[in-house]
Design a protein around this motif. Structure first.
Motif, PDB file in Angstrom:
ATOM      1  N   TRP A   1       0.839  -1.196   0.000  1.00 21.30           N
ATOM      2  CA  TRP A   1       0.000   0.000   0.000  1.00 21.30           C
ATOM      3  C   TRP A   1       0.876   1.250   0.000  1.00 21.30           C
ATOM      4  CZ3 TRP A   1      -5.045   1.454  -0.426  1.00 21.30           C
ATOM      5  CH2 TRP A   1      -5.373   2.750  -0.009  1.00 21.30           C
ATOM      6  N   LYS A   2       1.902   1.244   0.830  1.00 26.67           N
ATOM      7  CA  LYS A   2       2.787   2.410   0.935  1.00 26.67           C
ATOM      8  C   LYS A   2       3.641   2.594  -0.319  1.00 26.67           C
ATOM      9  CE  LYS A   2       4.459   0.946   4.898  1.00 26.67           C
ATOM     10  NZ  LYS A   2       5.223   0.864   6.168  1.00 26.67           N
ATOM     11  N   ARG A   3       3.895   1.512  -1.045  1.00 21.14           N
ATOM     12  CA  ARG A   3       4.785   1.570  -2.196  1.00 21.14           C
ATOM     13  C   ARG A   3       4.312   2.583  -3.234  1.00 21.14           C
ATOM     14  NH1 ARG A   3       5.607  -3.914  -5.517  1.00 21.14           N
ATOM     15  NH2 ARG A   3       3.356  -3.590  -5.748  1.00 21.14           N
ATOM     16  N   TYR A   4       3.032   2.538  -3.587  1.00 23.89           N
ATOM     17  CA  TYR A   4       2.481   3.456  -4.586  1.00 23.89           C
ATOM     18  C   TYR A   4       1.356   4.314  -4.033  1.00 23.89           C
ATOM     19  CZ  TYR A   4       4.894   0.249  -7.779  1.00 23.89           C
ATOM     20  OH  TYR A   4       5.835  -0.532  -8.405  1.00 23.89           O
ATOM     21  N   GLY A   5       1.247   4.396  -2.717  1.00 27.03           N
ATOM     22  CA  GLY A   5       0.183   5.184  -2.128  1.00 27.03           C
ATOM     23  C   GLY A   5      -1.196   4.606  -2.365  1.00 27.03           C
ATOM     24  N   GLY A   6      -1.280   3.287  -2.588  1.00 26.75           N
ATOM     25  CA  GLY A   6      -2.575   2.630  -2.799  1.00 26.75           C
ATOM     26  C   GLY A   6      -3.107   2.727  -4.207  1.00 26.75           C
ATOM     27  N   ARG A   7      -2.329   3.260  -5.150  1.00 24.90           N
ATOM     28  CA  ARG A   7      -2.830   3.448  -6.508  1.00 24.90           C
ATOM     29  C   ARG A   7      -3.232   2.137  -7.190  1.00 24.90           C
ATOM     30  NH1 ARG A   7       1.367   7.591  -6.992  1.00 24.90           N
ATOM     31  NH2 ARG A   7       0.436   9.632  -7.447  1.00 24.90           N
ATOM     32  N   ASP A   8      -2.539   1.053  -6.888  1.00 25.86           N
ATOM     33  CA  ASP A   8      -2.831  -0.223  -7.543  1.00 25.86           C
ATOM     34  C   ASP A   8      -3.736  -1.110  -6.690  1.00 25.86           C
ATOM     35  OD1 ASP A   8      -0.961  -0.628  -5.587  1.00 25.86           O
ATOM     36  OD2 ASP A   8       0.446  -1.762  -6.820  1.00 25.86           O
ATOM     37  N   HIS A   9      -4.454  -0.528  -5.747  1.00 30.32           N
ATOM     38  CA  HIS A   9      -5.375  -1.265  -4.887  1.00 30.32           C
ATOM     39  C   HIS A   9      -6.813  -1.058  -5.371  1.00 30.32           C
ATOM     40  CE1 HIS A   9      -1.894  -1.852  -2.461  1.00 30.32           C
ATOM     41  NE2 HIS A   9      -2.556  -2.402  -1.463  1.00 30.32           N
ATOM     42  N   VAL A  10      -7.580  -2.136  -5.375  1.00 33.98           N
ATOM     43  CA  VAL A  10      -8.969  -2.121  -5.856  1.00 33.98           C
ATOM     44  C   VAL A  10      -9.899  -2.231  -4.655  1.00 33.98           C
ATOM     45  CG1 VAL A  10     -10.664  -3.261  -7.327  1.00 33.98           C
ATOM     46  CG2 VAL A  10      -8.242  -3.230  -8.001  1.00 33.98           C
ATOM     47  N   ILE A  11     -10.806  -1.248  -4.510  1.00 34.71           N
ATOM     48  CA  ILE A  11     -11.707  -1.209  -3.359  1.00 34.71           C
ATOM     49  C   ILE A  11     -13.135  -0.933  -3.852  1.00 34.71           C
ATOM     50  CG2 ILE A  11     -12.195  -0.142  -1.133  1.00 34.71           C
ATOM     51  CD1 ILE A  11      -9.314   0.745  -0.982  1.00 34.71           C
ATOM     52  N   PRO A  12     -14.057  -1.890  -3.714  1.00 31.49           N
ATOM     53  CA  PRO A  12     -15.453  -1.642  -4.099  1.00 31.49           C
ATOM     54  C   PRO A  12     -16.144  -0.703  -3.118  1.00 31.49           C
ATOM     55  CG  PRO A  12     -14.945  -3.998  -4.045  1.00 31.49           C
ATOM     56  CD  PRO A  12     -13.833  -3.291  -3.329  1.00 31.49           C
ATOM     57  N   MET A  13     -16.856   0.288  -3.654  1.00 34.89           N
ATOM     58  CA  MET A  13     -17.644   1.224  -2.842  1.00 34.89           C
ATOM     59  C   MET A  13     -18.932   1.524  -3.608  1.00 34.89           C
ATOM     60  SD  MET A  13     -14.722   3.923  -1.620  1.00 34.89           S
ATOM     61  CE  MET A  13     -13.089   3.380  -1.132  1.00 34.89           C
ATOM     62  N   THR A  14     -19.867   0.610  -3.576  1.00 33.38           N
ATOM     63  CA  THR A  14     -21.024   0.711  -4.460  1.00 33.38           C
ATOM     64  C   THR A  14     -22.241   1.370  -3.833  1.00 33.38           C
ATOM     65  OG1 THR A  14     -21.673  -1.558  -3.865  1.00 33.38           O
ATOM     66  CG2 THR A  14     -20.256  -1.281  -5.786  1.00 33.38           C
ATOM     67  N   HIS A  15     -22.232   1.581  -2.536  1.00 32.19           N
ATOM     68  CA  HIS A  15     -23.338   2.314  -1.908  1.00 32.19           C
ATOM     69  C   HIS A  15     -22.937   3.783  -1.784  1.00 32.19           C
ATOM     70  CE1 HIS A  15     -26.286   3.647   1.059  1.00 32.19           C
ATOM     71  NE2 HIS A  15     -26.972   2.543   0.786  1.00 32.19           N
ATOM     72  N   PRO A  16     -23.885   4.712  -1.930  1.00 31.76           N
ATOM     73  CA  PRO A  16     -23.537   6.139  -1.811  1.00 31.76           C
ATOM     74  C   PRO A  16     -22.844   6.484  -0.498  1.00 31.76           C
ATOM     75  CG  PRO A  16     -25.757   5.888  -2.676  1.00 31.76           C
ATOM     76  CD  PRO A  16     -25.307   4.518  -2.276  1.00 31.76           C
ATOM     77  N   ASN A  17     -23.138   5.738   0.559  1.00 27.28           N
ATOM     78  CA  ASN A  17     -22.544   6.029   1.860  1.00 27.28           C
ATOM     79  C   ASN A  17     -21.447   5.036   2.256  1.00 27.28           C
ATOM     80  OD1 ASN A  17     -24.141   8.342   2.530  1.00 27.28           O
ATOM     81  ND2 ASN A  17     -25.858   6.963   2.909  1.00 27.28           N
ATOM     82  N   ALA A  18     -20.987   4.224   1.313  1.00 24.65           N
ATOM     83  CA  ALA A  18     -19.932   3.271   1.622  1.00 24.65           C
ATOM     84  C   ALA A  18     -18.651   4.008   1.987  1.00 24.65           C
ATOM     85  CB  ALA A  18     -19.694   2.350   0.429  1.00 24.65           C
ATOM     86  N   PHE A  19     -18.015   3.580   3.078  1.00 26.67           N
ATOM     87  CA  PHE A  19     -16.760   4.157   3.562  1.00 26.67           C
ATOM     88  C   PHE A  19     -16.895   5.673   3.746  1.00 26.67           C
ATOM     89  CE2 PHE A  19     -12.828   1.699   4.014  1.00 26.67           C
ATOM     90  CZ  PHE A  19     -12.027   2.638   4.629  1.00 26.67           C
ATOM     91  N   ARG A  20     -18.061   6.107   4.242  1.00 32.06           N
ATOM     92  CA  ARG A  20     -18.403   7.530   4.246  1.00 32.06           C
ATOM     93  C   ARG A  20     -17.567   8.356   5.215  1.00 32.06           C
ATOM     94  NH1 ARG A  20     -21.656   4.411   6.995  1.00 32.06           N
ATOM     95  NH2 ARG A  20     -22.757   5.011   8.889  1.00 32.06           N
TER      96      ARG A  20
END
Length: 469
Positions: free
Chosen positions: A210-229
């Motif tokens: 994660w630290k290597r590229y600042g998370g750029r190559d990480h895939v995170i689903p956020m399909t609800h409008p309030n996901a990870f709000r």
């Protein structure tokens, strides 16, 4: 002048000298028998040795690699990253999935279970049947399952060595966490969702990948409008899987790095739609069933209720999503030629994908909608589009639908049947289904991720080109 190594010149000279001596010995006997035969053979032999010498030299300086043609197994392994790639790889996307505790994902499906063992393909729990609208935001569940399943011919393959990965999947069910741990910002239960987000960021913060590229190559689903709000801004650089791009601020999401996903449809797929005359069997011209009081762009629904009132062949009904109402919506779509898709609280909604799997030609009313897989799928071949202005003009939309040619509608209906499998979420996953298509979209984003990473390593003034505009 070519700079040929001395050792190579010595070898070439020896070969040429030996060849000349052999030619002289053979020529003594050949001249006596046939001058013409000698001339032809000498020319062929000379040409052959010239070709051999050219190929030998090319191989020595690395411009020709015959191994790639005749000995493909001797090539570099797939995991080796070349310094320069000239063509897109036909191989599946290599993804490393973090091993998160169950409380971040499948533990939310059955909170009474105390099982903490890592989930596998054999222990993968089915999606709950009576989950209602939670299902429409379950993309994260299907993506995680696809990585657990070991199948051939798909767009993604899970790797156990993070050094071999092209992307990293974070299996946090952020949408289900919102739906499970509270439905509004003031609900006391939302503290569980908040704490999960804090714990996840701490976990990622300790990952060197994660630290290597600042998370750029990480895939995170956020399909609800309030996901990870609560802490969404901290994940800004990652590749986000969203179902409605228009709802997110530009500072957090952009089409250059993020993937627009379809909602998971909540109605049953129409699998036996094989009528000889589907146009005449669908007696309703235009169908809509759903909430009419929405915010933002969704206020168009209230206005449409007034514009579409009084038509015998138009069904526009206010409804909430219950098990019985979902069944009624499914039946209504199957008996309708066109299914209305106005904007909800955001430009898109699950209704569009319910219509697609019901083979009901979608009528999309939205000025700012982004659609999934649009680089591969042409929605204009099976959907109709109206602007807000056109849809709210009394009589205009109904008139256009009534005079729409039957032959063209049947053609769209056939295309819906042919493409609807691209919007199916299922386990085990299948080639070209919705999850497979999503992984292909992620694969398309990887070159852009690499571009951003490589530029950031050498730029002294980040994003200098934006300052000139």
């Amino acid at each position: 002048m070519l700079n040929i190594p001395l050792r190579l010149l010595t070898k070439i000279h020896g070969v040429v000298r030996t060849t000349q001596q052999q030619q002289h010995r053979e020529s003594a006997s050949l001249v006596a028998r046939s001058p013409k035969m000698y001339g032809k053979k000498a020319a062929i032999i000379s040409l052959f040795f010239v070709i051999v010498l050219v190929i030998s030299y090319s191989m020595s300086i690395g411009t020709v690699d015959l191994r790639s043609y005749f000995f493909p197994l001797l090539q570099s392994p797939p995991g080796a990253r070349p310094l320069c790639a000239t063509i897109a790889s036909p191989l599946p996307l290599r993804v490393f999935m973090y091993d998160l505790p169950r409380r971040f994902n499948v533990g939310m499906l059955n909170r009474r279970s105390s099982d903490q063992a890592p989930v596998t393909a054999q222990t993968w729990p089915p999606w709950p049947k009576n989950s209602g609208l939670k299902r429409q935001h379950s993309v994260e569940y299907w993506m995680m399952g696809s990585l657990l399943y070991d199948g051939d011919g798909r767009e993604v393959v899970r790797v156990s060595d993070p050094e071999m990965a092209e992307a990293f999947f974070v299996p946090f069910f952020s949408s289900l966490s919102f739906n499970t741990h509270g439905h509004n910002m003031t609900d006391p239960k939302t503290r569980i969702d908040h704490q999960l987000q804090i714990d996840l960021l701490e976990f990622l913060g300790e990952s060197k990948y994660w630290k290597r590229y600042g998370g750029r190559d990480h895939v995170i689903p956020m399909t609800h409008p309030n996901a990870f709000r609560f802490l969404r801004a901290e994940l800004n650089a990652s590749i986000q899987i969203v179902v409605d791009f228009g709802r997110h601020p530009r500072t957090m999401s952009n089409l250059g790095k993020d993937v627009v996903a379809p909602y998971v449809h909540v109605v049953d797929s129409f699998t036996d739609d094989d009528l000889s005359d589907p146009y005449e069997s669908r007696t309703t011209l235009l169908f809509f069933r759903g909430r009419t009081f929405r915010k933002d762009e969704g206020i168009v629904r209230v206005k449409l209720a007034k514009v579409l009132a009084g038509y015998d062949d138009v069904h526009y009904e206010r409804s909430v999503a219950t098990g019985e109402n979902i069944k009624a919506s499914s039946l209504g779509m199957r008996l309708s030629k066109f299914c209305l898709h106005p904007a909800g609280d955001t430009p898109s909604s699950c209704r569009l994908f319910d219509a697609i799997v019901s083979h009901c030609v979608p009528v999309i009313v939205s000025d700012q909608i982004e659609l999934p897989f649009e680089d591969e799928i042409d929605y204009s071949q099976f959907s109709l589009f109206f602007s807000f202005k056109e849809a709210l003009e009394p009589g205009y939309m109904v008139e256009q639908l009534r005079k729409f040619p039957k032959e063209k509608w049947v053609e769209m209906w056939r295309r819906l049947k042919n493409i609807s499998h691209h919007f199916e979420f299922q386990y085990p996953p299948n080639k070209e289904d919705a999850v497979d298509m999503l992984w292909r979209q992620v694969k398309h984003k990887v070159p852009g991720v690499n571009l951003a990473v490589h530029r950031s390593r050498r730029l002294k003034v980040p994003d200098w080109w934006k300052r000139r505009r």
